[in-house]
Design a protein around this motif. Structure first.
Motif, PDB file in Angstrom:
ATOM      1  N   UNK A 144       0.888  -1.043  -0.057  1.00 57.61           N
ATOM      2  CA  UNK A 144      -0.031   0.074  -0.077  1.00 57.61           C
ATOM      3  C   UNK A 144       0.821   1.195  -0.121  1.00 57.61           C
ATOM      4  N   UNK A 145       2.080   1.184  -0.351  1.00 57.94           N
ATOM      5  CA  UNK A 145       3.041   2.320  -0.263  1.00 57.94           C
ATOM      6  C   UNK A 145       2.801   2.871  -1.680  1.00 57.94           C
ATOM      7  N   UNK A 146       3.165   4.159  -1.784  1.00 58.98           N
ATOM      8  CA  UNK A 146       3.322   4.699  -3.024  1.00 58.98           C
ATOM      9  C   UNK A 146       5.014   4.672  -3.297  1.00 58.98           C
ATOM     10  N   UNK A 147       5.269   4.868  -4.488  1.00 64.36           N
ATOM     11  CA  UNK A 147       6.470   4.889  -5.335  1.00 64.36           C
ATOM     12  C   UNK A 147       7.476   5.684  -4.479  1.00 64.36           C
ATOM     13  N   UNK A 148       7.123   6.992  -3.863  1.00 64.11           N
ATOM     14  CA  UNK A 148       8.087   8.018  -3.502  1.00 64.11           C
ATOM     15  C   UNK A 148       8.474   7.651  -1.790  1.00 64.11           C
ATOM     16  N   UNK A 149       7.795   6.452  -1.200  1.00 64.73           N
ATOM     17  CA  UNK A 149       8.173   5.922  -0.039  1.00 64.73           C
ATOM     18  C   UNK A 149       9.010   4.708  -0.088  1.00 64.73           C
ATOM     19  N   UNK A 150       9.435   4.072  -1.099  1.00 60.50           N
ATOM     20  CA  UNK A 150      10.141   2.942  -1.364  1.00 60.50           C
ATOM     21  C   UNK A 150      11.487   3.351  -1.923  1.00 60.50           C
ATOM     22  N   UNK A 151      12.471   2.175  -1.871  1.00 61.29           N
ATOM     23  CA  UNK A 151      13.866   2.515  -2.338  1.00 61.29           C
ATOM     24  C   UNK A 151      13.938   2.040  -3.865  1.00 61.29           C
ATOM     25  N   UNK A 152      15.092   2.512  -4.384  1.00 61.46           N
ATOM     26  CA  UNK A 152      15.157   2.285  -5.827  1.00 61.46           C
ATOM     27  C   UNK A 152      15.188   0.554  -6.085  1.00 61.46           C
ATOM     28  N   UNK A 153      15.627  -0.222  -5.412  1.00 62.15           N
ATOM     29  CA  UNK A 153      15.723  -1.649  -5.302  1.00 62.15           C
ATOM     30  C   UNK A 153      14.351  -2.105  -5.221  1.00 62.15           C
ATOM     31  N   UNK A 154      13.609  -1.498  -4.200  1.00 59.99           N
ATOM     32  CA  UNK A 154      12.054  -1.843  -4.188  1.00 59.99           C
ATOM     33  C   UNK A 154      11.521  -1.504  -5.112  1.00 59.99           C
ATOM     34  N   UNK A 155      11.568  -0.263  -6.110  1.00 62.77           N
ATOM     35  CA  UNK A 155      10.847   0.079  -7.060  1.00 62.77           C
ATOM     36  C   UNK A 155      10.942  -0.793  -8.358  1.00 62.77           C
ATOM     37  N   UNK A 156      12.510  -1.167  -8.444  1.00 59.54           N
ATOM     38  CA  UNK A 156      12.788  -2.084  -9.584  1.00 59.54           C
ATOM     39  C   UNK A 156      12.001  -3.513  -9.378  1.00 59.54           C
ATOM     40  N   UNK A 157      12.030  -4.001  -7.987  1.00 56.86           N
ATOM     41  CA  UNK A 157      11.065  -5.183  -7.804  1.00 56.86           C
ATOM     42  C   UNK A 157       9.359  -5.047  -8.362  1.00 56.86           C
ATOM     43  N   UNK A 158       8.958  -3.832  -8.096  1.00 59.23           N
ATOM     44  CA  UNK A 158       7.826  -3.568  -8.619  1.00 59.23           C
ATOM     45  C   UNK A 158       7.767  -3.546 -10.030  1.00 59.23           C
ATOM     46  N   UNK A 159       8.517  -3.277 -10.750  1.00 59.05           N
ATOM     47  CA  UNK A 159       8.711  -3.272 -12.202  1.00 59.05           C
ATOM     48  C   UNK A 159       8.873  -4.466 -12.681  1.00 59.05           C
TER      49      UNK A 159
END
Length: 272
Positions: A144-159
């Motif tokens: 339930x977090x927005x992208x601004x609240x996660x790290x670069x590594x986490x964002x790449x996991x979402x991708x």
């Protein structure tokens, strides 16, 4: 749990073969100049479930080749097929994850992953698939977090999860870990190995990192150019032995690393 019994089983495409025959790509020259030849006579067959890394100097056409396999770009010459039929524009049998995660900032992690779900999937099956993918990339806590609240590594996991959402037969990765710090990059490499074990798509990975290619790929395809002919083509293909995960200190990998660095024109004592 097998792919036929998971939520993925109802919508997934099995790992598919990819074939490139005589593929070339030209781009129009500026102000009436001759077209610029980027790729020439690329011949490559990729087996279902195989991981192939494309390696080569910057600007040699690696990302262009990946876009052609995805159907986001069309070859000037030659043919590309997935499972024996020509690649269609934005072919739905494949999915792409880029170096930049490109998450929508107003959507949560879970709802960004939802964007990759196949059309027509009912709501309950969609929720189950997103939950499965969140677990696969170890982000249940961040749903339930927005992208601004996660790290670069986490964002790449979402991708990655979004690219996997419809269960593509071919997963195309364009420098997916290139913007990450060294430690996070190693963690993501290990995660990709785990993902491939669970979601065994055919993977084509573009990377500049020799060690990353050797850790992840079954084969490393080196793209290069000749001084007497414009346009990059395949200059070398190396088989990488051993089951994944591999020993980063392996003497076998060290020999292959030296061969790849030599093919790139880099003395092996310079490292990566």
């Amino acid at each position: 749990m097998s792919s036929t019994t998971r939520t993925r089983g109802a919508t997934a495409t099995p790992a598919l073969p990819v074939a490139l025959h005589g593929v070339g790509r030209d781009f129009d020259g500026a102000r009436g100049e001759e077209p610029r030849i980027v790729l020439r006579d690329v011949e490559l067959t990729i087996k279902p479930g195989e991981i192939v890394a494309l390696l080569g100097p910057s600007g040699c056409g690696k990302s262009t080749l990946l876009r052609q396999i995805s159907g986001l770009d069309r070859p000037t010459r030659g043919t590309l097929t997935i499972d024996g039929t020509r690649v269609a524009p934005a072919d739905q049998r494949s999915a792409v994850a880029f170096q930049e995660p490109r998450l929508l900032p107003w959507r949560t992690v879970a709802r960004n992953i939802e964007l990759g779900l196949p059309r027509g999937l009912d709501r309950e099956a969609g929720r189950a698939r997103v939950a499965e993918l969140l677990a696969l990339v170890q982000l249940e806590h961040a749903a339930q977090l927005k992208p601004r609240a996660i790290s670069g590594g986490m964002a790449q996991r979402v991708s990655l999860a979004r690219a996997l959402a419809r269960g593509p037969g071919v997963l195309l990765l364009d420098e997916p870990f290139g913007a990450l710090d060294a430690l996070t990059r190693l963690t993501m490499q290990d995660l990709l190995i785990d993902i491939h074990r669970t979601e065994p798509a055919t993977i084509v990975l573009v990377t500049h990192d020799v060690d990353e290619a050797l850790m992840l790929a079954d084969r490393v395809v080196l793209l290069g150019t000749r001084f007497d002919r414009p346009g990059a083509t395949i200059s070398r293909v190396l088989e990488v032995p051993g089951e994944r995960p591999r020993d980063r200190a392996s003497t076998v990998l060290a020999r292959l690393r030296a061969q790849l660095l030599d093919g790139l024109g880099v003395p092996s004592h310079h490292g990566r």
